[in-house]
Write a protein that holds these residues in place. Sequence first.
Motif, PDB file in Angstrom:
ATOM      1  N   LEU A 253      39.143  32.431  29.593  1.00  0.00           N
ATOM      2  CA  LEU A 253      37.838  32.041  30.134  1.00  0.00           C
ATOM      3  C   LEU A 253      38.102  31.483  31.495  1.00  0.00           C
ATOM      4  O   LEU A 253      37.079  31.252  32.560  1.00  0.00           O
ATOM      5  CB  LEU A 253      36.975  31.398  29.231  1.00  0.00           C
ATOM      6  CG  LEU A 253      36.412  32.097  28.084  1.00  0.00           C
ATOM      7  CD1 LEU A 253      35.805  31.362  27.102  1.00  0.00           C
ATOM      8  CD2 LEU A 253      35.440  33.133  28.597  1.00  0.00           C
ATOM      9  N   ILE A 254      39.091  30.478  31.538  1.00  0.00           N
ATOM     10  CA  ILE A 254      39.348  29.433  32.679  1.00  0.00           C
ATOM     11  C   ILE A 254      39.763  30.295  33.785  1.00  0.00           C
ATOM     12  O   ILE A 254      38.715  30.142  34.861  1.00  0.00           O
ATOM     13  CB  ILE A 254      40.532  28.741  32.321  1.00  0.00           C
ATOM     14  CG1 ILE A 254      40.097  27.291  31.505  1.00  0.00           C
ATOM     15  CG2 ILE A 254      41.038  27.908  33.859  1.00  0.00           C
ATOM     16  CD1 ILE A 254      41.005  26.533  31.029  1.00  0.00           C
ATOM     17  N   GLY A 255      40.327  31.353  33.567  1.00  0.00           N
ATOM     18  CA  GLY A 255      40.414  32.284  34.890  1.00  0.00           C
ATOM     19  C   GLY A 255      39.440  33.370  35.158  1.00  0.00           C
ATOM     20  O   GLY A 255      39.052  33.567  36.260  1.00  0.00           O
ATOM     21  N   GLY A 262      34.486  32.054  42.569  1.00  0.00           N
ATOM     22  CA  GLY A 262      35.031  32.063  43.850  1.00  0.00           C
ATOM     23  C   GLY A 262      36.038  31.047  44.178  1.00  0.00           C
ATOM     24  O   GLY A 262      36.794  30.965  45.180  1.00  0.00           O
ATOM     25  N   ILE A 263      36.135  30.210  42.767  1.00  0.00           N
ATOM     26  CA  ILE A 263      37.400  29.212  42.956  1.00  0.00           C
ATOM     27  C   ILE A 263      38.692  29.943  43.115  1.00  0.00           C
ATOM     28  O   ILE A 263      39.603  29.429  43.811  1.00  0.00           O
ATOM     29  CB  ILE A 263      37.549  28.383  41.785  1.00  0.00           C
ATOM     30  CG1 ILE A 263      35.962  27.426  41.788  1.00  0.00           C
ATOM     31  CG2 ILE A 263      38.699  27.327  41.840  1.00  0.00           C
ATOM     32  CD1 ILE A 263      35.942  26.543  40.392  1.00  0.00           C
ATOM     33  N   ALA A 264      38.870  30.994  42.305  1.00  0.00           N
ATOM     34  CA  ALA A 264      40.054  31.847  42.560  1.00  0.00           C
ATOM     35  C   ALA A 264      40.003  33.087  43.001  1.00  0.00           C
ATOM     36  O   ALA A 264      38.532  33.358  43.040  1.00  0.00           O
ATOM     37  CB  ALA A 264      40.777  31.886  41.134  1.00  0.00           C
ATOM     38  N   PRO A 265      40.733  33.832  43.422  1.00  0.00           N
ATOM     39  CA  PRO A 265      40.384  35.261  44.193  1.00  0.00           C
ATOM     40  C   PRO A 265      39.581  36.027  43.064  1.00  0.00           C
ATOM     41  O   PRO A 265      40.016  35.986  41.759  1.00  0.00           O
ATOM     42  CB  PRO A 265      41.586  35.549  44.731  1.00  0.00           C
ATOM     43  CG  PRO A 265      42.705  34.462  44.726  1.00  0.00           C
ATOM     44  CD  PRO A 265      41.960  33.527  43.821  1.00  0.00           C
ATOM     45  N   TRP A 266      39.081  36.931  43.308  1.00  0.00           N
ATOM     46  CA  TRP A 266      38.306  37.890  42.395  1.00  0.00           C
ATOM     47  C   TRP A 266      39.348  38.526  41.438  1.00  0.00           C
ATOM     48  O   TRP A 266      39.302  39.005  40.256  1.00  0.00           O
ATOM     49  CB  TRP A 266      37.631  38.920  42.930  1.00  0.00           C
ATOM     50  CG  TRP A 266      38.425  39.952  43.910  1.00  0.00           C
ATOM     51  CD1 TRP A 266      38.602  39.831  45.250  1.00  0.00           C
ATOM     52  CD2 TRP A 266      38.974  41.166  43.441  1.00  0.00           C
ATOM     53  NE1 TRP A 266      39.290  41.062  45.710  1.00  0.00           N
ATOM     54  CE2 TRP A 266      39.483  41.822  44.445  1.00  0.00           C
ATOM     55  CE3 TRP A 266      38.915  41.744  42.067  1.00  0.00           C
ATOM     56  CZ2 TRP A 266      40.269  43.016  44.314  1.00  0.00           C
ATOM     57  CZ3 TRP A 266      39.647  42.888  42.188  1.00  0.00           C
ATOM     58  CH2 TRP A 266      40.423  43.493  43.132  1.00  0.00           C
ATOM     59  N   TRP A 267      40.621  38.793  41.877  1.00  0.00           N
ATOM     60  CA  TRP A 267      41.456  39.665  41.389  1.00  0.00           C
ATOM     61  C   TRP A 267      42.548  38.699  40.506  1.00  0.00           C
ATOM     62  O   TRP A 267      43.385  39.193  39.756  1.00  0.00           O
ATOM     63  CB  TRP A 267      42.543  40.142  42.283  1.00  0.00           C
ATOM     64  CG  TRP A 267      43.036  39.697  43.448  1.00  0.00           C
ATOM     65  CD1 TRP A 267      42.438  39.590  44.662  1.00  0.00           C
ATOM     66  CD2 TRP A 267      44.035  38.580  43.620  1.00  0.00           C
ATOM     67  NE1 TRP A 267      43.103  38.522  45.548  1.00  0.00           N
ATOM     68  CE2 TRP A 267      44.253  38.017  44.934  1.00  0.00           C
ATOM     69  CE3 TRP A 267      45.058  38.003  42.569  1.00  0.00           C
ATOM     70  CZ2 TRP A 267      45.066  37.287  45.305  1.00  0.00           C
ATOM     71  CZ3 TRP A 267      45.935  37.096  43.091  1.00  0.00           C
ATOM     72  CH2 TRP A 267      46.000  36.541  44.371  1.00  0.00           C
ATOM     73  N   VAL A 312      52.694  31.996  40.347  1.00  0.00           N
ATOM     74  CA  VAL A 312      53.494  31.932  41.446  1.00  0.00           C
ATOM     75  C   VAL A 312      53.160  33.195  42.435  1.00  0.00           C
ATOM     76  O   VAL A 312      52.890  33.332  43.638  1.00  0.00           O
ATOM     77  CB  VAL A 312      54.902  32.096  41.225  1.00  0.00           C
ATOM     78  CG1 VAL A 312      55.935  32.366  42.280  1.00  0.00           C
ATOM     79  CG2 VAL A 312      55.567  30.632  40.686  1.00  0.00           C
ATOM     80  N   VAL A 313      53.002  34.408  41.697  1.00  0.00           N
ATOM     81  CA  VAL A 313      52.550  35.483  42.345  1.00  0.00           C
ATOM     82  C   VAL A 313      51.250  35.449  42.889  1.00  0.00           C
ATOM     83  O   VAL A 313      51.193  35.770  44.131  1.00  0.00           O
ATOM     84  CB  VAL A 313      52.416  36.810  41.426  1.00  0.00           C
ATOM     85  CG1 VAL A 313      52.191  37.823  41.840  1.00  0.00           C
ATOM     86  CG2 VAL A 313      54.096  37.112  40.957  1.00  0.00           C
ATOM     87  N   ALA A 314      50.459  34.849  42.286  1.00  0.00           N
ATOM     88  CA  ALA A 314      48.987  34.724  42.826  1.00  0.00           C
ATOM     89  C   ALA A 314      49.143  33.790  43.866  1.00  0.00           C
ATOM     90  O   ALA A 314      48.215  34.091  44.805  1.00  0.00           O
ATOM     91  CB  ALA A 314      48.277  33.920  41.742  1.00  0.00           C
ATOM     92  N   ASN A 315      49.756  32.777  43.976  1.00  0.00           N
ATOM     93  CA  ASN A 315      49.825  31.933  45.276  1.00  0.00           C
ATOM     94  C   ASN A 315      50.313  32.563  46.397  1.00  0.00           C
ATOM     95  O   ASN A 315      49.872  32.513  47.394  1.00  0.00           O
ATOM     96  CB  ASN A 315      50.790  30.539  44.808  1.00  0.00           C
ATOM     97  CG  ASN A 315      49.841  29.784  44.123  1.00  0.00           C
ATOM     98  OD1 ASN A 315      48.453  29.418  44.201  1.00  0.00           O
ATOM     99  ND2 ASN A 315      50.585  28.861  43.076  1.00  0.00           N
TER     100      ASN A 315
END
Length: 322
Positions: A253-255, A262-267, A312-315
């Motif tokens: 749920l956090i992700g 919009g805090i994190a990218p949609w993907w 790491v990949v996400a960043n």
Amino acid sequence: MTDTALHAARPRAAEPKLVSYARLAKLDVFDYYLSLLVVLSAVLLPLAGFDPAVLVTLAVFGLGTVFMTAAMVAFDDLTGYRDGSDVANYRADPTLRRARRKPLVAGTLTEREVVRFGWVTAVLGAAILTAAVVVTAPYAPQWTIWLTVATFVVALQYSYGLKISYHGFQEAFIAGLGWAMVLAPYGLVTGRFDLFVLVQALLFGLGPLLFGVYSNTNDVTGDRAVGRPTVAALTTPRGNMRFVAALSAGEFLIGAVASATGIAPWWFVLLMLPVTVLRARQFGLGFGPRKDILVARALGFTVHRVTAALLVVANLVLAATS
């Protein structure tokens, strides 16, 4: 348990002292230190603007946390040995949890040696973390200083001194240490607080917690005997199962919320789906028909490492596409 019984339970085996001290420091469990890779990936790109001081700060901060953690786990082993819980827990299943991982239980180190090791590594950890903050860090916002100091002080009190893990705060500390080991170095190398990094810190800290709670489930008898109030020890098996399920669902749920807001990218939530699948597998192993708690615990290490890799990949993807 009496001293006689304790010593009788200790399987004595000769090994080099350096090996015993490495076991005491749990150097093979590097999962908290993966936070440094997560932070590095968040600031690495674009390479043209990368400050080499970041690498120095992360290296020094990381070394300080290694010594801090070594002191923490040494004092934890000391307390667990003195109250008898480690003897009970680690001798219960010698195949899956070899007592050799606990040098006091195995008889390869003495209490005096463990106490000395704990205080030496604590002093070294304090000095090195101070150097990271005062000497090498490009920035030192007040919140990062206080967070680093609080993390160090509380770590030494985990099961020694104030013994916070014996007063109902064990699970909170396990997660909190992971959160701090992302947020503090990120603040030191950037001088700012970032909501997406906060999300990553929360997910990172849940990793150690979600193999810790499986350990607690296995150790419930010993923890109850010495009055260590973990959730597993305080509640019923069904209540503990629901607690672990809630943590596992909360991780997803956090992700999901971060992506939706919009805090994190949609993907981001899609990228983290392998972690969700592995968590479901872990829960099924631990609380399903097989009830292989220690196998589920072992899987937890893999899940945490996958989490760190995906962060790491996400960043890197976010920075490369921004």
